[in-house]
Design a protein around this motif. Structure first.
Motif, PDB file in Angstrom:
ATOM      1  N   VAL A  28       0.828  -1.222   0.000  1.00 47.87           N
ATOM      2  CA  VAL A  28       0.000   0.000   0.000  1.00 47.87           C
ATOM      3  C   VAL A  28       0.860   1.269   0.000  1.00 47.87           C
ATOM      4  CG1 VAL A  28      -0.281   0.053   2.542  1.00 47.87           C
ATOM      5  CG2 VAL A  28      -2.017   1.095   1.109  1.00 47.87           C
ATOM      6  N   VAL A  29       2.051   1.167   0.583  1.00 49.37           N
ATOM      7  CA  VAL A  29       2.969   2.316   0.624  1.00 49.37           C
ATOM      8  C   VAL A  29       3.400   2.690  -0.807  1.00 49.37           C
ATOM      9  CG1 VAL A  29       5.233   3.091   1.499  1.00 49.37           C
ATOM     10  CG2 VAL A  29       3.767   1.659   2.947  1.00 49.37           C
ATOM     11  N   TYR A  30       3.372   1.688  -1.704  1.00 49.75           N
ATOM     12  CA  TYR A  30       3.815   1.891  -3.099  1.00 49.75           C
ATOM     13  C   TYR A  30       2.628   2.037  -4.061  1.00 49.75           C
ATOM     14  CZ  TYR A  30       8.197   0.698  -0.996  1.00 49.75           C
ATOM     15  OH  TYR A  30       9.298   0.722  -0.178  1.00 49.75           O
ATOM     16  N   GLY A  31       1.457   2.367  -3.508  1.00 47.89           N
ATOM     17  CA  GLY A  31       0.316   2.686  -4.375  1.00 47.89           C
ATOM     18  C   GLY A  31      -0.617   1.525  -4.678  1.00 47.89           C
ATOM     19  N   VAL A  32      -0.357   0.353  -4.067  1.00 51.56           N
ATOM     20  CA  VAL A  32      -1.268  -0.794  -4.259  1.00 51.56           C
ATOM     21  C   VAL A  32      -2.470  -0.600  -3.326  1.00 51.56           C
ATOM     22  CG1 VAL A  32      -1.434  -3.295  -3.830  1.00 51.56           C
ATOM     23  CG2 VAL A  32       0.607  -2.334  -4.935  1.00 51.56           C
ATOM     24  N   SER A 156       1.392   5.212   4.549  1.00 52.71           N
ATOM     25  CA  SER A 156       0.521   5.250   3.363  1.00 52.71           C
ATOM     26  C   SER A 156      -0.742   6.061   3.649  1.00 52.71           C
ATOM     27  CB  SER A 156       0.113   3.824   2.988  1.00 52.71           C
ATOM     28  OG  SER A 156      -0.638   3.254   4.057  1.00 52.71           O
ATOM     29  N   GLY A 157      -1.133   6.111   4.932  1.00 54.21           N
ATOM     30  CA  GLY A 157      -2.390   6.783   5.287  1.00 54.21           C
ATOM     31  C   GLY A 157      -3.510   5.807   5.592  1.00 54.21           C
ATOM     32  N   LYS A 170     -11.608  -0.070   1.337  1.00 53.61           N
ATOM     33  CA  LYS A 170     -10.548  -0.398   0.389  1.00 53.61           C
ATOM     34  C   LYS A 170      -9.829   0.929   0.179  1.00 53.61           C
ATOM     35  CE  LYS A 170      -9.617  -2.598  -3.994  1.00 53.61           C
ATOM     36  NZ  LYS A 170     -10.199  -3.057  -5.267  1.00 53.61           N
ATOM     37  N   PHE A 171      -8.538   0.937   0.483  1.00 52.24           N
ATOM     38  CA  PHE A 171      -7.788   2.196   0.519  1.00 52.24           C
ATOM     39  C   PHE A 171      -6.673   2.183  -0.521  1.00 52.24           C
ATOM     40  CE2 PHE A 171      -3.991   4.440   1.853  1.00 52.24           C
ATOM     41  CZ  PHE A 171      -4.474   5.696   2.215  1.00 52.24           C
TER      42      PHE A 171
END
Ligand code: PMV
Length: 320
Positions: A28-32, A156-157, A170-171
């Motif tokens: 998620v940190v990389y946009g997934v 990531s937030g 779903k973030f």
């Protein structure tokens, strides 16, 4: 009535839940995209009071007995408590109120259950109330995200978002929040390794891996992305057998990212052997918590085996 009670002009309380990440941590940190749910039974609660005079004292006995006293023109903005207070004061163009905020927490710290974001959220709500405002979730979310940077470096937030809105989501970083559609409620057992897991270390190691081996690590992130998308569909239609299989695949990919540990692997294996449909680490990894999707009839058996295999604490939550 104590002297302190006689000095109280007004008082109230605020709170925030813990959280678990079901799918997509680290990637998620990389946009997934990733999937997270709040733990509404496991909460940070704060009681606040405005007093006639004095500093603002923030007392957090459950969090290693932390106590700070904030004065007007405070300078320690690297302290997470001071940082959330300062942002809210700036937002409302207000000065620091006299009084106290007392924090109690059911959420173990450094275990991937969102303790840091929940404390910031509850303090943020409290300080806004003390100033006479009911802060919106959108505003609070952006302030808690800033504090997460002190805890995690490059968050990531996801933690602040699931905790502030207290909804299954779903973030995806820098995208509007998508509510998660759940057709069939399901049970998750959360087993604590008892090993503190500082998220920033695991996140930093994944960053090094990514920088040194970008193509391979990007392939893992791509696989995680397709798991998250399949899991979203499976949860939507209530195919829990599929959700369980996807959890097992996720755990293997997290192992490849080096964020599992022997203790987590043992708990994952134990859960699957004793009747869980699937299991994986949740959150930053290395220690902290493992989650297992467990049919109703197997809850007691799986819980018992997890405790025998070394889990320090096993909690049950129903995702709905
Ligand atoms: O706070 P934790 O341990 O649940 O970790 C948050 C999830 C990570 O993906 C590892 C980090 C992040 O900022 O998303």
């Amino acid at each position: 009535m104590t002297i302190q009670e006689r000095n109280i002009l007004s008082s109230n309380m605020a709170s925030a839940p813990g959280k678990i990440i079901l799918f997509g941590e680290h990637a998620v940190v990389y946009g997934v995209p990733s999937i997270a749910v709040p733990l509404s039974d496991l909460r940070v609660k704060v009681n606040w009071a405005i007093t006639k005079s004095g500093n603002l004292n923030i007392i957090a006995e459950d969090l290693e007995n932390k106590e700070i006293s904030l004065k007007p023109n405070m300078s320690d903005i690297n302290n997470p408590f001071a940082r959330i207070v300062q942002q809210i004061l700036d937002y409302y163009d207000a000065t620091i109120p006299s009084g106290y905020i007392k924090i109690t927490s059911d959420i173990p710290i450094a275990s991937g259950l969102g303790s840091g974001a929940a404390v910031s959220t509850a303090i943020g709500r409290a300080i806004a109330q003390m100033l006479g405002y009911n802060i919106s979730n959108d505003d609070l979310n952006s302030f808690v995200f800033e504090v997460e940077k002190i805890h995690h470096g490059t968050p990531s937030g996801i933690d602040n978002t699931v905790i502030v809105y207290e909804k299954a989501i779903k973030f995806k970083k820098n995208h509007p929040i998508e509510p998660l559609s759940i057709s069939k409620p399901f049970n998750i057992l959360i087993a604590d390794t008892g090993i503190p897991a500082p998220t920033h270390e695991a996140v930093g190691d994944v960053k090094d891996l990514y920088e040194n081996n970008t193509d391979n690590i990007q392939n893992i992130f791509d696989d995680i992305e397709s798991i998250v998308n399949s899991a979203t569909e499976a949860i939507k239609i209530g195919n829990l057998v599929k959700v369980g299989k996807l959890m097992i695949q996720s755990h293997k990919l997290l192992q490849a990212l080096t964020v599992s540990s022997r203790e987590l692997d043992i708990l994952v294996e134990t859960a699957i052997q004793s009747g869980a449909l699937g299991a994986k680490l949740s959150g930053g990894g290395r220690g902290g918590n493992m989650i297992a999707l467990v049919p109703q009839t197997k809850i007691e058996a799986v819980k018992h085996q997890l405790l025998s295999a070394g889990a320090k604490r096993v909690l049950l939550t129903t995702v709905k």
